[in-house]
Design an enzyme around this catalytic site. Sequence first.
Site, PDB file in Angstrom:
ATOM      1  CB  THR A  16      -0.906   0.002   1.257  1.00  0.00           C
ATOM      2  OG1 THR A  16      -1.683  -1.178   1.248  1.00  0.00           O
ATOM      3  CG2 THR A  16      -1.802   1.221   1.286  1.00  0.00           C
ATOM      4  CD  GLU A 132       6.381  13.653  10.451  1.00  0.00           C
ATOM      5  OE1 GLU A 132       7.287  14.417  10.773  1.00  0.00           O
ATOM      6  OE2 GLU A 132       5.367  13.458  11.161  1.00  0.00           O
ATOM      7  N   GLY A 190      -6.759  -0.338   2.389  1.00  0.00           N
ATOM      8  CA  GLY A 190      -5.317  -0.349   2.694  1.00  0.00           C
ATOM      9  C   GLY A 190      -4.960   0.310   4.012  1.00  0.00           C
ATOM     10  CD  GLU A 193      -0.224  -1.579  10.642  1.00  0.00           C
ATOM     11  OE1 GLU A 193       0.889  -2.057  10.411  1.00  0.00           O
ATOM     12  OE2 GLU A 193      -0.543  -0.441  10.266  1.00  0.00           O
ATOM     13  CG  ASP A 204      -1.241   0.870  14.364  1.00  0.00           C
ATOM     14  OD1 ASP A 204      -0.276   0.586  13.642  1.00  0.00           O
ATOM     15  OD2 ASP A 204      -1.832   1.973  14.317  1.00  0.00           O
ATOM     16  CE  LYS A 208      -0.160   4.421  13.708  1.00  0.00           C
ATOM     17  NZ  LYS A 208      -1.524   4.323  13.171  1.00  0.00           N
ATOM     18  N   GLY A 305      -3.523   5.166   4.754  1.00  0.00           N
ATOM     19  CA  GLY A 305      -3.822   5.172   3.323  1.00  0.00           C
ATOM     20  C   GLY A 305      -2.567   5.435   2.514  1.00  0.00           C
TER      21      GLY A 305
HETATM   22  P1  NAP Z   1       1.717  -4.025   2.803  1.00  0.00           P
HETATM   23  O1  NAP Z   1       0.688  -3.475   1.881  1.00  0.00           O
HETATM   24  O2  NAP Z   1       1.474  -5.326   3.456  1.00  0.00           O
HETATM   25  O3  NAP Z   1       3.094  -4.125   1.970  1.00  0.00           O
HETATM   26  C1  NAP Z   1       4.222  -4.777   2.454  1.00  0.00           C
HETATM   27  C2  NAP Z   1       5.236  -4.922   1.324  1.00  0.00           C
HETATM   28  O4  NAP Z   1       6.430  -5.495   1.838  1.00  0.00           O
HETATM   29  C3  NAP Z   1       4.777  -5.841   0.189  1.00  0.00           C
HETATM   30  O5  NAP Z   1       5.177  -5.305  -1.055  1.00  0.00           O
HETATM   31  C4  NAP Z   1       5.519  -7.154   0.433  1.00  0.00           C
HETATM   32  O6  NAP Z   1       5.852  -7.861  -0.742  1.00  0.00           O
HETATM   33  C5  NAP Z   1       6.798  -6.641   1.088  1.00  0.00           C
HETATM   34  N1  NAP Z   1       7.352  -7.588   2.049  1.00  0.00           N
HETATM   35  C6  NAP Z   1       6.887  -7.913   3.267  1.00  0.00           C
HETATM   36  N2  NAP Z   1       7.668  -8.834   3.873  1.00  0.00           N
HETATM   37  C7  NAP Z   1       8.649  -9.092   2.983  1.00  0.00           C
HETATM   38  C8  NAP Z   1       9.779  -9.959   3.004  1.00  0.00           C
HETATM   39  N3  NAP Z   1      10.044 -10.750   4.051  1.00  0.00           N
HETATM   40  N4  NAP Z   1      10.597  -9.963   1.919  1.00  0.00           N
HETATM   41  C9  NAP Z   1      10.334  -9.176   0.860  1.00  0.00           C
HETATM   42  N5  NAP Z   1       9.287  -8.333   0.782  1.00  0.00           N
HETATM   43  C10 NAP Z   1       8.464  -8.300   1.834  1.00  0.00           C
HETATM   44  O7  NAP Z   1       2.050  -2.970   3.958  1.00  0.00           O
HETATM   45  P2  NAP Z   1       1.754  -1.401   3.974  1.00  0.00           P
HETATM   46  O8  NAP Z   1       0.345  -1.164   4.365  1.00  0.00           O
HETATM   47  O9  NAP Z   1       2.281  -0.763   2.749  1.00  0.00           O
HETATM   48  O10 NAP Z   1       2.624  -0.969   5.261  1.00  0.00           O
HETATM   49  C11 NAP Z   1       4.021  -0.852   5.182  1.00  0.00           C
HETATM   50  C12 NAP Z   1       4.539  -0.202   6.458  1.00  0.00           C
HETATM   51  O11 NAP Z   1       3.968   1.089   6.580  1.00  0.00           O
HETATM   52  C13 NAP Z   1       4.156  -0.934   7.745  1.00  0.00           C
HETATM   53  O12 NAP Z   1       5.181  -0.764   8.695  1.00  0.00           O
HETATM   54  C14 NAP Z   1       2.900  -0.202   8.218  1.00  0.00           C
HETATM   55  O13 NAP Z   1       2.699  -0.294   9.611  1.00  0.00           O
HETATM   56  C15 NAP Z   1       3.276   1.216   7.831  1.00  0.00           C
HETATM   57  N6  NAP Z   1       2.162   2.126   7.627  1.00  0.00           N
HETATM   58  C16 NAP Z   1       1.113   1.762   6.851  1.00  0.00           C
HETATM   59  C17 NAP Z   1       0.081   2.663   6.624  1.00  0.00           C
HETATM   60  C18 NAP Z   1      -1.110   2.305   5.787  1.00  0.00           C
HETATM   61  O14 NAP Z   1      -2.039   3.117   5.714  1.00  0.00           O
HETATM   62  N7  NAP Z   1      -1.127   1.151   5.148  1.00  0.00           N
HETATM   63  C19 NAP Z   1       0.139   3.933   7.198  1.00  0.00           C
HETATM   64  C20 NAP Z   1       1.250   4.291   7.996  1.00  0.00           C
HETATM   65  C21 NAP Z   1       2.261   3.375   8.178  1.00  0.00           C
HETATM   66  P3  NAP Z   1       4.714  -8.523  -1.717  1.00  0.00           P
HETATM   67  O15 NAP Z   1       3.959  -7.333  -2.228  1.00  0.00           O
HETATM   68  O16 NAP Z   1       5.425  -9.247  -2.767  1.00  0.00           O
HETATM   69  O17 NAP Z   1       3.886  -9.365  -0.802  1.00  0.00           O
HETATM   70  N1  HSE Z   2      -3.056   0.518  10.437  1.00  0.00           N
HETATM   71  C1  HSE Z   2      -2.717   1.865  10.695  1.00  0.00           C
HETATM   72  C2  HSE Z   2      -3.970   2.650  11.015  1.00  0.00           C
HETATM   73  C3  HSE Z   2      -2.045   2.469   9.492  1.00  0.00           C
HETATM   74  O1  HSE Z   2      -5.057   2.156  10.716  1.00  0.00           O
HETATM   75  O2  HSE Z   2      -3.869   3.729  11.588  1.00  0.00           O
HETATM   76  C4  HSE Z   2      -1.531   3.856   9.738  1.00  0.00           C
HETATM   77  O3  HSE Z   2      -0.484   3.846  10.647  1.00  0.00           O
END
Ligand code: NAP
Ligand code: HSE
Length: 432
Positions: A16, A132, A190, A193, A204, A208, A305
């Site tokens: 995401t 950030e 998206g 977690e 989560d 934070k 997001g």
């Molecule tokens: P996600 O959609 O699950 O994406 C994770 C990515 O990492 C995928 O591309 C996955 O590969 C890759 N990956 C995971 N484990 C791996 C491994 N062992 N080897 C190689 N590649 C690996 O997660 P996300 O929502 O983008 O979140 C990423 C980070 O940002 C997390 O720490 C989350 O807490 C943080 N975050 C997310 C948001 C949000 O709104 N989603 C907001 C703030 C912070 P594949 O695609 O091939 O599976």
């Molecule tokens: N899963 C987290 C949330 C993503 O819903 O707030 C942003 O950190």
Amino acid sequence: MSSGETVKVGMLGMGTVGGGVAAILQRNGSLLARKTGIKLELQRVLVRDPSRRRAVDLPPQIYTTDPEMVVKDPSIDVVVELMGGIEPARTLISAALKENKFVVTANKDLMARHGQELLQLAYCYGEDIFFEASVGGGIPLIRPLKHCLVANRIERMVGIINGTTNYILTRMSLDDMDFQEALSKAQELGFAEADPSNDLEGRDAAYKLTILAGLAFDCSLNPDDLFTQGISGVTRADIHYARELGYTIKLLAVAEQMPTGLALGVHPALVPLTHPLATVYDEFNAIFIKGDLIGETMFYGRGAGALPTASAVVADIIDAAYSLQSGVKDRPSPGKSNNRKITLLPLSALSSRFYVRLQARDLPGVFGAVATAFGEEEVSLDMIIQKRKTNGMAEIVLVTHDVNEERFYRSLKRVARLPAIEPEPGVFRVLG
Ligand code: NAP
Ligand code: HSE
């Protein structure tokens, strides 16, 4: 920097948030170059499955499943970790720092549990970690705490810092949506977690809060020490009763400096409909920070997001690039103050109003007996209603006035001993 003002970026993860970063570089790359004089170039992207279709089309040769192709590539200036979880993220970030690369991460789990250790390592290697996006998605929070508010003694923080639970509670409250449906929607969008129980059980938000409170109160905290209660105990009935009483239910993160220590935790709470936090809907987050000089400030925006979060990630990459250009790091040396140990107080150190939902047999005198039991412990009731249910049962819902938590639970025990009262009442704090 690799050549001229081009900064080469290696990304660990392209889900995401990673997809959001790639989209921003495509959409706003030239705007960024004009504003900052820096061209960001995505050099290599680590994923698990390179054959998966992604939100943004990138040349296939950019993908790798070998982390060394990112963290050991000498041409890469900045490593951006967007995989999530503790391992292998922790090992790969450490490896990148040891290869003299700046690191950007959105990983709150990792920064809450191992932030100090990683920042120390970065310091030893003359590098830095930017995080950030780890709190509040696209809302600037880390930089304001590190820089803009640094002259303040922070007294209190309270807010909504999990987008998924806020989305679920909003949809349940405004659309009467079922919990499971709201969660599926949050996952589709998206926000959630990889393990959504981290969102639902408040972990989560606790991660934070650990990061924010560490910066705000310049101390080192362990997320496991925080009182953490998620939203799984919030029922549709609670949401309806709360509204009837003039409240909505939100998952709050609270930190308050008391004379004897720092009280902090995460818990669902009834928020008055007239309070600004009551109108923070969907994946939006908002946090009040009160400093001794500035008074109250409020930060508000999309807390989850792809694009909002990636907006913070890209800003961090630019900051890393500025640091690379100037050779000046963004933060003071660790160990000066942020290793400070402080006394953690339980949330019970803060007096609160409480909401209670009781299941009772619908018999004469039960309502009065409940009020009396509270009264005998000098717990004063602000509001009390009774709703008839089927099968001779009734629900008694009440809100107390401000009360010391110990006394409140003592009175609740007394109520629970009443023969007509069923076990396991619903209990939530009420934001004053
Ligand atoms: P996600 O959609 O699950 O994406 C994770 C990515 O990492 C995928 O591309 C996955 O590969 C890759 N990956 C995971 N484990 C791996 C491994 N062992 N080897 C190689 N590649 C690996 O997660 P996300 O929502 O983008 O979140 C990423 C980070 O940002 C997390 O720490 C989350 O807490 C943080 N975050 C997310 C948001 C949000 O709104 N989603 C907001 C703030 C912070 P594949 O695609 O091939 O599976
Ligand atoms: N899963 C987290 C949330 C993503 O819903 O707030 C942003 O950190």
